[in-house]
Design a protein around this motif. Sequence first.
Motif, PDB file in Angstrom:
ATOM      1  N   SER A  32       0.831  -1.206   0.000  1.00 52.42           N
ATOM      2  CA  SER A  32       0.000   0.000   0.000  1.00 52.42           C
ATOM      3  C   SER A  32       0.862   1.252   0.000  1.00 52.42           C
ATOM      4  N   PRO A  33       0.350   2.357  -0.562  1.00 49.09           N
ATOM      5  CA  PRO A  33       1.099   3.618  -0.586  1.00 49.09           C
ATOM      6  C   PRO A  33       1.433   4.103   0.824  1.00 49.09           C
ATOM      7  N   GLU A  34       2.584   4.739   0.971  1.00 50.78           N
ATOM      8  CA  GLU A  34       3.049   5.181   2.284  1.00 50.78           C
ATOM      9  C   GLU A  34       2.038   6.097   2.981  1.00 50.78           C
ATOM     10  N   GLY A  35       1.437   7.011   2.228  1.00 46.04           N
ATOM     11  CA  GLY A  35       0.546   7.995   2.841  1.00 46.04           C
ATOM     12  C   GLY A  35      -0.752   7.433   3.376  1.00 46.04           C
ATOM     13  N   ASP A  36      -1.068   6.180   3.050  1.00 49.82           N
ATOM     14  CA  ASP A  36      -2.344   5.610   3.486  1.00 49.82           C
ATOM     15  C   ASP A  36      -2.369   5.264   4.965  1.00 49.82           C
ATOM     16  N   TRP A  37      -1.244   5.453   5.664  1.00 50.69           N
ATOM     17  CA  TRP A  37      -1.255   5.217   7.111  1.00 50.69           C
ATOM     18  C   TRP A  37      -2.252   6.147   7.796  1.00 50.69           C
ATOM     19  N   VAL A  79     -14.382  12.629  10.147  1.00 49.89           N
ATOM     20  CA  VAL A  79     -13.806  13.393   9.048  1.00 49.89           C
ATOM     21  C   VAL A  79     -12.908  14.499   9.581  1.00 49.89           C
ATOM     22  N   ALA A  80     -13.328  15.132  10.677  1.00 46.90           N
ATOM     23  CA  ALA A  80     -12.503  16.185  11.278  1.00 46.90           C
ATOM     24  C   ALA A  80     -11.182  15.618  11.776  1.00 46.90           C
ATOM     25  N   HIS A  81     -11.238  14.440  12.355  1.00 44.37           N
ATOM     26  CA  HIS A  81     -10.021  13.796  12.847  1.00 44.37           C
ATOM     27  C   HIS A  81      -9.072  13.507  11.693  1.00 44.37           C
ATOM     28  N   LEU A  85      -5.341  15.153  10.944  1.00 43.45           N
ATOM     29  CA  LEU A  85      -4.157  14.328  10.715  1.00 43.45           C
ATOM     30  C   LEU A  85      -3.485  14.699   9.399  1.00 43.45           C
ATOM     31  N   ARG A  86      -4.301  14.851   8.376  1.00 44.62           N
ATOM     32  CA  ARG A  86      -3.774  15.161   7.051  1.00 44.62           C
ATOM     33  C   ARG A  86      -3.102  16.538   7.025  1.00 44.62           C
ATOM     34  N   ALA A  87      -3.686  17.476   7.759  1.00 40.17           N
ATOM     35  CA  ALA A  87      -3.163  18.841   7.742  1.00 40.17           C
ATOM     36  C   ALA A  87      -1.881  18.989   8.546  1.00 40.17           C
ATOM     37  N   THR A  88      -1.697  18.136   9.544  1.00 43.11           N
ATOM     38  CA  THR A  88      -0.543  18.293  10.428  1.00 43.11           C
ATOM     39  C   THR A  88       0.575  17.296  10.168  1.00 43.11           C
ATOM     40  N   THR A  89       0.349  16.357   9.257  1.00 43.06           N
ATOM     41  CA  THR A  89       1.398  15.392   8.975  1.00 43.06           C
ATOM     42  C   THR A  89       2.520  16.024   8.168  1.00 43.06           C
ATOM     43  N   THR A  90       3.685  15.441   8.212  1.00 46.00           N
ATOM     44  CA  THR A  90       4.880  16.037   7.627  1.00 46.00           C
ATOM     45  C   THR A  90       4.726  16.357   6.153  1.00 46.00           C
ATOM     46  N   THR A 103      -6.597  26.539   8.204  1.00 45.69           N
ATOM     47  CA  THR A 103      -7.413  26.801   7.026  1.00 45.69           C
ATOM     48  C   THR A 103      -7.787  25.507   6.319  1.00 45.69           C
ATOM     49  N   ILE A 104      -6.832  24.564   6.242  1.00 48.26           N
ATOM     50  CA  ILE A 104      -7.105  23.272   5.606  1.00 48.26           C
ATOM     51  C   ILE A 104      -8.219  22.536   6.340  1.00 48.26           C
TER      52      ILE A 104
END
Length: 209
Positions: A32-37, A79-81, A85-90, A103-104
């Motif tokens: 699986s793609p790395e970002g799918d974690w 969805v907020a969670h 996660l998506r907005a604060t990940t590296t 904003t994201i």
Amino acid sequence: MDVPDCPYEKIGGRKNALWRTMIADFAGERKSPEGDWLLLETWYDRVGWQQDLPDLTSKTINETAVLTTGIKDMEVQMVAHYANLRATTTEYTDFVTNASVATIIKDSFTKGFQLPKKYGEYVRRIRKACARRALYVTSKGYIGLAPWNAREGDLVCIFKGGKTPFLLRLPPAGSVYQLVGETYVHGIMGGEAVAADASDNDWRVFNLR
């Protein structure tokens, strides 16, 4: 945090090994793609958004409407969670400022942000992989999914000519091993545990019944 001599130190660490174990991920190019974690991290429910779904059978119209609203509210929290996660990940904070992180998250609601469709696919993979299995860690630090009848002390082995690991059990005072069943062990599903230059002297003989 990885321990000294962690077997996953060079292949993404224990965090990566854990989420891939939960879906019994493929080895090599099919992984699986790395970002799918992020999708698995959302499913873990570390912030307590997920609750037991209410039973809608034998409910009045008004009761059903109230319960359905509660389900939708729960989905909004999920969805907020994920958006947080998506907005604060590296991979995102590498090119956005702290101000735009907020904003994201805000845009995730105003623009109708939803979980990716493959979130459902991963949930199904988790349920299939983990059904009647238990998460375990070997003495060398490998993470795996054991058959329902596994016990502490069972031996992980790979039979000569194969790649899939199995669990063996030696009964007390016995000399013949019992085959417990197939097991998933992240990091050795592609034959990595078998050295390319292994000789016959490197293999161990087990008497099975």
